[in-house]
Design an enzyme around this catalytic site. Sequence first.
Site, PDB file in Angstrom:
ATOM      1  N   ALA A 137      -1.777   4.143  -9.428  1.00 53.47           N
ATOM      2  CA  ALA A 137      -2.501   5.420  -9.489  1.00 53.47           C
ATOM      3  C   ALA A 137      -3.990   5.187  -9.267  1.00 53.47           C
ATOM      4  CB  ALA A 137      -2.292   6.107 -10.834  1.00 53.47           C
ATOM      5  N   ASP A 181       0.868  -1.174   0.000  1.00 61.98           N
ATOM      6  CA  ASP A 181       0.000   0.000   0.000  1.00 61.98           C
ATOM      7  C   ASP A 181       0.906   1.225   0.000  1.00 61.98           C
ATOM      8  OD1 ASP A 181      -1.733   2.080   0.446  1.00 61.98           O
ATOM      9  OD2 ASP A 181      -2.508   1.338   2.365  1.00 61.98           O
ATOM     10  N   ILE A 182       1.018   1.891  -1.152  1.00 67.81           N
ATOM     11  CA  ILE A 182       1.962   3.010  -1.241  1.00 67.81           C
ATOM     12  C   ILE A 182       1.549   4.199  -0.381  1.00 67.81           C
ATOM     13  CG2 ILE A 182       2.753   2.334  -3.545  1.00 67.81           C
ATOM     14  CD1 ILE A 182       1.134   4.746  -4.646  1.00 67.81           C
ATOM     15  N   TYR A 194      -8.822  14.493 -10.261  1.00 64.75           N
ATOM     16  CA  TYR A 194      -7.817  13.559 -10.786  1.00 64.75           C
ATOM     17  C   TYR A 194      -6.569  14.305 -11.252  1.00 64.75           C
ATOM     18  CZ  TYR A 194      -5.458  10.396 -14.023  1.00 64.75           C
ATOM     19  OH  TYR A 194      -4.496   9.662 -14.695  1.00 64.75           O
ATOM     20  N   ASP A 210      -1.969  13.665 -19.019  1.00 66.74           N
ATOM     21  CA  ASP A 210      -2.341  14.880 -19.746  1.00 66.74           C
ATOM     22  C   ASP A 210      -3.328  15.742 -18.957  1.00 66.74           C
ATOM     23  OD1 ASP A 210      -3.992  12.458 -20.403  1.00 66.74           O
ATOM     24  OD2 ASP A 210      -5.309  13.979 -21.258  1.00 66.74           O
TER      25      ASP A 210
END
Length: 292
Positions: free
Chosen positions: A61, A37-38, A126, A103
């Site tokens: 992500a 779990d980052i 996001y 992007d």
Amino acid sequence: MRVLITGCHGQVGYCLTEQLAKNENTRVLALDKEHLDITNQEAVEATVAEFKPTIIINAAAHTAVDKAEEEVELSYAINRDGPQYLAQAAQSIGAAILHISTDYVFEGNKEGEYAESDTTNPQGVYGGSKLAGEIAVAKACDKHIILRTAWVFGEQGNNFVKTMLRLAKTHDSLGIVGDQFGGPTYAGDIAAALVVITKTICNGESDKFGIYHFSGLPHVSWSQFAQVIFDEAVEQAVIQQSPTVNAITTEEYPTPAKRPANSKLDTRLITEKFAIQASDWKLALGNIEAYT
């Protein structure tokens, strides 16, 4: 070369793990959220201290763009805090970190392609959380590469190509957004680009850290992309007939999160520095059955 990959079951992480596993003299530790779990700083520090990677590649992500508008804390935990903990851990042992961004850090109203130096102005949670992650990584680790990409698709996970092929089997016509433009990018090509960058860094070329853009060419709208997918699917006998594609406006397809009208990324810098060419997304559709 010792490489720690996070998010190894995602579209890019899966391809990256496969490609690096084929490299001689490379030890890979590929972990998904079930194993690391980052957002847990202690867990990140312990994993990095034990494995001692040469390079950390963060492919983890929170990419649910619309859900992010409600899941604000979760988005920032995964897209900002996690990358920061990984970058800090990398810095503590002298490792480099490669971090995938998007992007969506841009407003999307520019004419022409976005360069790495263009002003960022995300329009939703996001994009905001991903930009915060970029900033956190750059501050925390001297040896960093931030790779912005767009419109990712691959054989693993959920993506536009798979959705279109599924809908083609039950619809005679489809309304697809025709006023948003970008470069579809094959996940396997992103992974290949990361492998090239990884090898370059491990060869001691320390003047190439920073932000880079990598996406596909030619640039198209979503409706144009869909038409190519259907044409390839018919030609390869995956579907019998292409649905009629009707280009609609963004206003006709409202979503909780605002999408950039222009997601065209200028990829010339990564070609200049690493000899990495833009993703040939049409070539990546050569075996369309793999996406069904």
